[in-house]
Design a protein around this motif. Structure first.
Motif, PDB file in Angstrom:
ATOM      1  N   ILE A  10       1.021  -1.110  -0.202  1.00 53.94           N
ATOM      2  CA  ILE A  10      -0.006   0.056   0.086  1.00 53.94           C
ATOM      3  C   ILE A  10       0.678   1.180   0.094  1.00 53.94           C
ATOM      4  N   ILE A  87     -15.932  -3.547   1.242  1.00 52.41           N
ATOM      5  CA  ILE A  87     -14.309  -3.696   1.531  1.00 52.41           C
ATOM      6  C   ILE A  87     -14.165  -5.293   1.883  1.00 52.41           C
ATOM      7  N   GLY A  96      -9.622   1.551  -4.652  1.00 51.03           N
ATOM      8  CA  GLY A  96      -9.499   2.840  -3.657  1.00 51.03           C
ATOM      9  C   GLY A  96     -10.286   4.005  -4.538  1.00 51.03           C
ATOM     10  N   ARG A  97     -10.310   4.065  -5.799  1.00 46.14           N
ATOM     11  CA  ARG A  97     -10.800   5.174  -6.378  1.00 46.14           C
ATOM     12  C   ARG A  97     -12.623   5.245  -6.394  1.00 46.14           C
TER      13      ARG A  97
END
Length: 339
Positions: A10, A87, A96-97
């Motif tokens: 990440i 999630i 994430g977008r």
């Protein structure tokens, strides 16, 4: 259920994103798309009681029942639990977008409310006569409001999707219904939107559960909502696919196939594929040409085929997605799924 996170990966992804100008450009496009969606609802949809499905349509229904809470805030109340659930169930597939877009859109809606209405009372009432001091009051032309709202929303969502994200909401409910109810994703989204539109008809259209004096225009509001949904879907498809959808041609030429080959390779500067075929009536062996061209090239190709072989047989159909040299690049592994 354990949620496994690779923090090193990440961190590496974040560092790469910060130094990549294309990433910044893509995120800016997502914000712009979210802004257009917010404009569609705040200025052209919410003030007139139309409910074109989606989480923000449901948020409008609840705002009519509880005016003190803004539609964007209701959007957060539904989007956040849906995103957290997604999630946990889908992990990195959500992207994430999508999470970013789902948080940005309601925030812009709340901000716009304060910018376009003169007071909190006007925001609670969603009074179009006070919207930008009455400069955009379309109360007498709801069809125009439905069309413009559908256009803004369709373009906005299309821009977000083209940048590998989604605005959340019923997209996530569609994913959940697909996983647990074995329902097709598209049918899951359609079912969710249909329930929300029905709620809009019951609450806003017929005024059930609303304070006295806030009766709506009955079934007409649902009809205008239907127009908005239709326009949104058409514009969304146009925005995602673009104006020049590719065309797929199957060409069977008995004569001058060499001329056709030279035309495709040298003048069109494209490639094609020969497919072995056999005439059902004559039982003669033939070579069928498999060719993909842009929409604007189709007419010229048809004319050339007619010049080379007036008796040729040609089938032209849409090629919805064309990947490879000269067309779109193949999607990346972490791209948002569209099925």
């Amino acid at each position: 259920m354990k949620l496994k996170l690779n923090f090193a990966k990440i961190k590496e992804s974040i560092v790469e994103s910060i130094t990549d100008w294309q990433w910044w450009a893509s995120m800016a496009k997502i914000v712009f798309g979210c802004f257009l969606v917010a404009v569609a609802f705040v200025i052209f949809i919410n003030p007139y009681g139309m409910v074109p499905g989606g989480i923000y349509g449901l948020a409008l229904v609840l705002h009519e029942m509880f005016p003190a809470v803004q539609t964007g805030t209701f959007g957060y109340m539904f989007d956040v639990p849906l995103i957290l659930t997604a999630i946990l169930l889908f992990g990195g597939k959500l992207g994430g977008r999508t999470i970013f877009a789902s948080f940005v859109t309601p925030g812009i809606m709340n901000l716009l409310d304060y910018l376009v209405y003169p007071s909190k009372e006007a925001i609670e009432a969603l009074d179009p006569t006070q919207l930008l001091d009455g400069a955009v009051n379309l109360s007498g032309d709801l069809m125009l409001a439905a069309i413009i709202g559908g256009c803004f929303s369709g373009v906005g969502v299309g821009i977000v999707i083209r940048n590998n994200a989604a605005t959340g909401g019923t997209d996530i409910t569609g994913m959940l219904l697909h996983k647990f109810a074995k329902m097709k994703f598209a049918n899951g989204v359609l079912l969710s939107d249909a329930i929300i539109v029905l709620c809009g008809l019951v609450v806003i259209g017929f005024g059930i559960g609303l304070p006295d004096g806030k009766e709506g225009a009955g079934i007409l509001l649902s009809l205008y909502s239907g127009v908005c949904i239709f326009v949104n879907a058409k514009v969304l498809g146009y925005t995602i696919d673009g104006a020049s959808r590719d065309k797929l041609l199957y060409i069977i030429c008995d004569e001058h196939s060499a001329n056709m080959r030279n035309y495709i390779l040298k003048e069109l500067n494209r490639g094609g594929t020969y497919i072995k075929a056999k005439g059902m009536y004559t039982e003669n062996d033939k070579e069928m040409i498999f060719l993909v061209v842009s929409r604007k090239e189709v007419r010229n190709v048809q004319q050339k085929i007619k010049d080379f072989d007036p008796r040729a047989f040609v089938v032209v159909t849409d090629a919805y997605d064309t990947f490879g040299e000269g067309f779109k690049p193949f999607p990346k592994e972490d791209d948002m799924p569209t099925e």
